[in-house]
Design an enzyme around this catalytic site. Structure first.
Site, PDB file in Angstrom:
ATOM      1  N   GLU A 128      28.779  16.043  -6.103  1.00 48.66           N
ATOM      2  CA  GLU A 128      29.910  16.964  -5.540  1.00 48.66           C
ATOM      3  C   GLU A 128      30.265  17.577  -6.721  1.00 48.66           C
ATOM      4  O   GLU A 128      30.459  17.247  -7.695  1.00 48.66           O
ATOM      5  CB  GLU A 128      31.004  15.936  -5.364  1.00 48.66           C
ATOM      6  CG  GLU A 128      31.824  16.914  -4.441  1.00 48.66           C
ATOM      7  CD  GLU A 128      33.890  15.620  -5.448  1.00 48.66           C
ATOM      8  OE1 GLU A 128      33.535  15.246  -5.614  1.00 48.66           O
ATOM      9  OE2 GLU A 128      34.526  16.562  -5.147  1.00 48.66           O
TER      10      GLU A 128
ATOM     11  N   ASP B  30      34.059  11.964  -7.061  1.00 52.73           N
ATOM     12  CA  ASP B  30      34.418  11.282  -8.436  1.00 52.73           C
ATOM     13  C   ASP B  30      35.492   9.837  -7.466  1.00 52.73           C
ATOM     14  O   ASP B  30      35.337  10.176  -6.253  1.00 52.73           O
ATOM     15  CB  ASP B  30      35.835  12.460  -8.412  1.00 52.73           C
ATOM     16  CG  ASP B  30      35.052  13.698  -9.374  1.00 52.73           C
ATOM     17  OD1 ASP B  30      34.599  12.890 -10.354  1.00 52.73           O
ATOM     18  OD2 ASP B  30      35.807  14.945  -9.221  1.00 52.73           O
TER      19      ASP B  30
ATOM     20  N   ASP C 109      38.431   9.420  -7.025  1.00 59.08           N
ATOM     21  CA  ASP C 109      39.506   9.901  -6.537  1.00 59.08           C
ATOM     22  C   ASP C 109      39.436  10.267  -4.701  1.00 59.08           C
ATOM     23  O   ASP C 109      38.297  10.308  -3.915  1.00 59.08           O
ATOM     24  CB  ASP C 109      40.349  11.073  -7.090  1.00 59.08           C
ATOM     25  CG  ASP C 109      38.884  12.438  -6.870  1.00 59.08           C
ATOM     26  OD1 ASP C 109      38.117  12.123  -5.928  1.00 59.08           O
ATOM     27  OD2 ASP C 109      39.559  13.100  -7.743  1.00 59.08           O
TER      28      ASP C 109
ATOM     29  N   ASP D  28      39.809  12.884  -3.497  1.00 60.74           N
ATOM     30  CA  ASP D  28      38.464  14.230  -2.348  1.00 60.74           C
ATOM     31  C   ASP D  28      37.036  13.005  -2.306  1.00 60.74           C
ATOM     32  O   ASP D  28      36.746  13.706  -1.655  1.00 60.74           O
ATOM     33  CB  ASP D  28      38.583  15.228  -3.066  1.00 60.74           C
ATOM     34  CG  ASP D  28      40.273  16.431  -2.937  1.00 60.74           C
ATOM     35  OD1 ASP D  28      40.303  15.848  -2.101  1.00 60.74           O
ATOM     36  OD2 ASP D  28      40.452  17.131  -3.743  1.00 60.74           O
TER      37      ASP D  28
END
Ligand code: TSJ
Length: 640
Positions: free
Chosen positions: A428, A505, A507, A509
């Site tokens: 990403e 990541d 997180d 997102d």
């Protein structure tokens, strides 16, 4: 030896059976990953469910113990402890012979639903220790095994009595063998969702669940008096309903049929088949009976209502099931299974009976609920329209040569052409992608950066999906094409990479991106997941560098907590905010280097519950917009 029968022919067969199980555990429980480990619990619980189906058990308790063992208890009649043939107690037969069935099957239902439903002896063979406690005839009996072998020497084959009681029931406690399983920590989320499902399928049953392990002690009760209606509601809880839940049941030729279904505003179907409470992942005759009759009924109505005109072709089955979530649960006195994993119901009478019950009951329902019928036909119309566009798009594409191999987008391919050695990282973000390209071992690691949120394939039709540049690049890079409801062009033998690793990541997102990618794979390239090629990289959250001693990567806050407790001396803590902030060296160490990285293998569980488990992959608190993949993604297999 006090008891000469210890050495008779039957015990030799027993040892051979155990050995076979221990030598090739995968043959009996599917795998030695977490999925196989959890399977041990289900294998035992299914016996208690049998006792429930036989009408003698109303409660089952499942406890994940502090010492890593599991305990399952029921309040049934208790496994028979009396002497059986050849000087063995019936209980010993159950735990030491493969396929111990037949005589000890509850007469009404054979529940063994496939290759993996082979029973308690397999669990026993794969356990360091297993204790059986039976309460019956006023007594408490106990028997013990180690790695499947009985440890007690019985006088006259009689089990020792360790107490008195007025209750009846069976308790099994077992500790999985850590030399067989990769990991021996039961995954609570999967256990819970499977138990919950069992509760939905057995509305009279109550299942008490307790996790006593210190990390997250928990107590739950699963009791679902609404049965499969509740199951459908749960499966659809994060979806937008287009109809009420429709329920009907019926009986014919000794086969009982129960169906619950609901339409939601999504472009896919989710039709689950169960026979005698066992999930049939390959479907089978009950589903074909249901589907064909349902399709006929809808087409008949659509013509009666003049929604389909004379010149129009019928809706296809796939059209009719667009947006459908359904559970078809039958009870059959003598089920037979076929298929690769022996989970496909094969009895022709099941097709006939489900078809008949569906024909009678669904017509009765639609005659009284015309609005629901019209909504459902609306879903089919939408699907038919898209299907026609897709068919056109596909023909166009085939004539234009599907994908040009020059359009590899931003793929930085590896040098090796040996697929068994190659890996592709889907990364990403451009900056993380850039670092990854520098950091990788270009000999066997390919990097494909993708930007932002790729298309949500769950809601898009196939021509849109295939128009997406990043998806195109991916399909192209993997080399196997794609499959969809209309024709299967996917060929896993052409796969260019052994590992497809999603790198996002840690997180919200990142979790979203992983979810979208997994949804894409699941819908268009499911074999990638079924064959174990898809992984999710687990970048660490922290690096702890102690004043003396070795530095350590920590993958979540719990790990940090543990580290703080363990390390009394001072240490510096580096926090990684995201992949994009790591330099090439850090990225190599934490995420790319097979010697130090952590990967999660994405598995599809037999379970199909949309449970609350959205944080399985990333540990982030993601709202459950589309949770099925996460439910199916079991925990990390440390890849070292
Ligand atoms: F509870 C449990 F999940 F741990 C468990 C329960 C595990 C196993 C391996 C078996 C059982 C179990 C078996 N619960 N109840 C029974 N019942 C019998 O085996 C039984 C009892 C009586 C009779 C009878 O005909 O009198 C027949 C059977 C099959």
């Amino acid at each position: 030896m006090a008891n000469t029968s210890t050495y008779d022919a039957s015990s030799i067969t027993v040892l051979e059976g155990l050995e076979a199980v221990r030598k090739r555990p995968g043959m009996y429980i599917g795998s030695v990953s977490t999925k196989g480990l959890n399977h041990l619990i289900y294998e035992i619980v299914d016996n208690a469910v049998d006792e429930h189906l036989a009408g003698f058990c109303s409660e089952i308790r499942v406890t994940l113990e502090e010492d890593g063992s599991a305990t399952v208890t029921d309040n049934g009649r208790g496994i028979p402890v009396g002497m059986h043939e050849k000087g063995m107690s019936a209980e010993r037969l159950v735990f030491t012979t493969l396929h111990a069935g037949g005589k000890f099957d509850n007469s009404a239902y054979k529940t063994s639903g496939g290759l993996h439903g082979v029973g308690s002896s397999v669990v026993n063979a794969l356990s360091n220790r297993l204790t059986v406690t039976v309460k019956s005839d006023g007594r408490i009996y106990e028997d013990k095994y180690e790695k499947g072998i009985p440890v007690l020497e019985l006088a006259d084959g009689l089990l020792p009595v360790i107490g008195r009681t007025k209750e009846t029931g069976t308790t099994i406690n077992f500790l999985p063998d850590d030399t067989i399983f990769d990991k021996t920590r039961f995954k609570e989320d999967e256990v819970k969702s499977r138990l919950h499902e069992t509760a939905y399928l057995n509305p009279q049953l109550t299942i008490f669940y307790e996790d006593k392990r210190p990390e997250n002690p928990e107590q739950l009760t699963f009791h679902e008096p609404d049965g499969i209606i509740g199951f459908i509601k749960d499966l659809n809880k994060s979806r937008e309903p287009v109809s009420d839940v429709i329920y009907y049941s019926g009986e014919s030729e000794g086969i009982t049929v129960e169906v619950a279904l609901q339409y939601v505003n999504e472009f896919h179907e989710d039709v689950l088949g169960f026979c005698n409470n066992i999930y049939n992942s390959e479907g089978g005759t009950h589903l074909t009976g249901f589907k064909s009759t349902f399709t006929n009924v809808i087409n008949t109505y659509a013509r009666e209502l003049n929604i389909l005109k004379e010149k129009d072709a019928n809706f296809t089955g796939t059209d009719v099931r667009n947006g459908m979530t359904a559970v078809v649960s039958i009870k059959h006195p003598d089920p037979r299974f076929e298929g690769q994993t022996k989970t496909k119901l094969d009895n022709q009478d099941a097709a006939k009976v489900v078809s008949k019950v569906t024909g009678d009951e669904i017509v009765r329902y639609f005659d009284r609920n015309l609005d629901t019928l019209k909504n459902i036909i609306g879903c089919a119309e939408k699907a038919a329209k898209i299907r026609k566009t897709e068919e056109k798009a596909k023909t166009n594409m085939l004539s234009k040569q599907k994908f040009s191999f020059d359009s590899n987008g931003k793929l930085a391919n590896c040098e090796s052409r040996d697929p068994s050695k190659c890996e592709i990282f889907i990364v990403e973000g451009d900056s993380a992608g850039g670092s990854a390209k520098t950091a990788r071992d270009r000999n066997y690691q390919a990097i494909l950066p993708i930007r932002g949120k790729i298309l949500n394939v769950e809601k898009a039709s196939i021509d849109k999906v295939l128009a997406n540049a990043e998806i195109k690049t991916m399909i192209n890079a993997f080399g196997c094409g794609f499959s969809e409801g209309y024709g299967n062009d996917f060929d896993i033998s052409k796969l260019r990479y052994d590992k497809i690793i999603i790198m996002a990541d840690a997180d919200v997102d990142g979790a979203h991106i992983s979810n979208l990618l997994l949804t894409l794979f699941y819908r268009f390239m499911p074999e990638l997941i079924y064959e174990g090629h898809v992984y999710v990289a687990m970048p660490p959250l922290y690096k702890a560098v102690p004043a003396k001693g070795k530095e350590e990567y920590l993958y979540d806050d719990k790990a940090l907590e543990r580290y703080r407790k363990k390390h009394k001396g001072s240490f510096t803590l580096q926090r990684y905010k995201g992949l994009g902030e790591m330099d090439a060296q850090q990225l190599w160490e934490t995420t790319l280097d097979p010697a130090t990285r952590m990967l999660k293998l994405v598995e599809i569980e037999d379970g199909r519950m949309a449970s609350e488990v959205t944080e399985l992959l990333m540990g982030a608190d993601v709202p459950p917009r589309r949770s099925f993949i996460y439910d199916h993604a079991t925990d990390a297999e440390l890849d070292i």
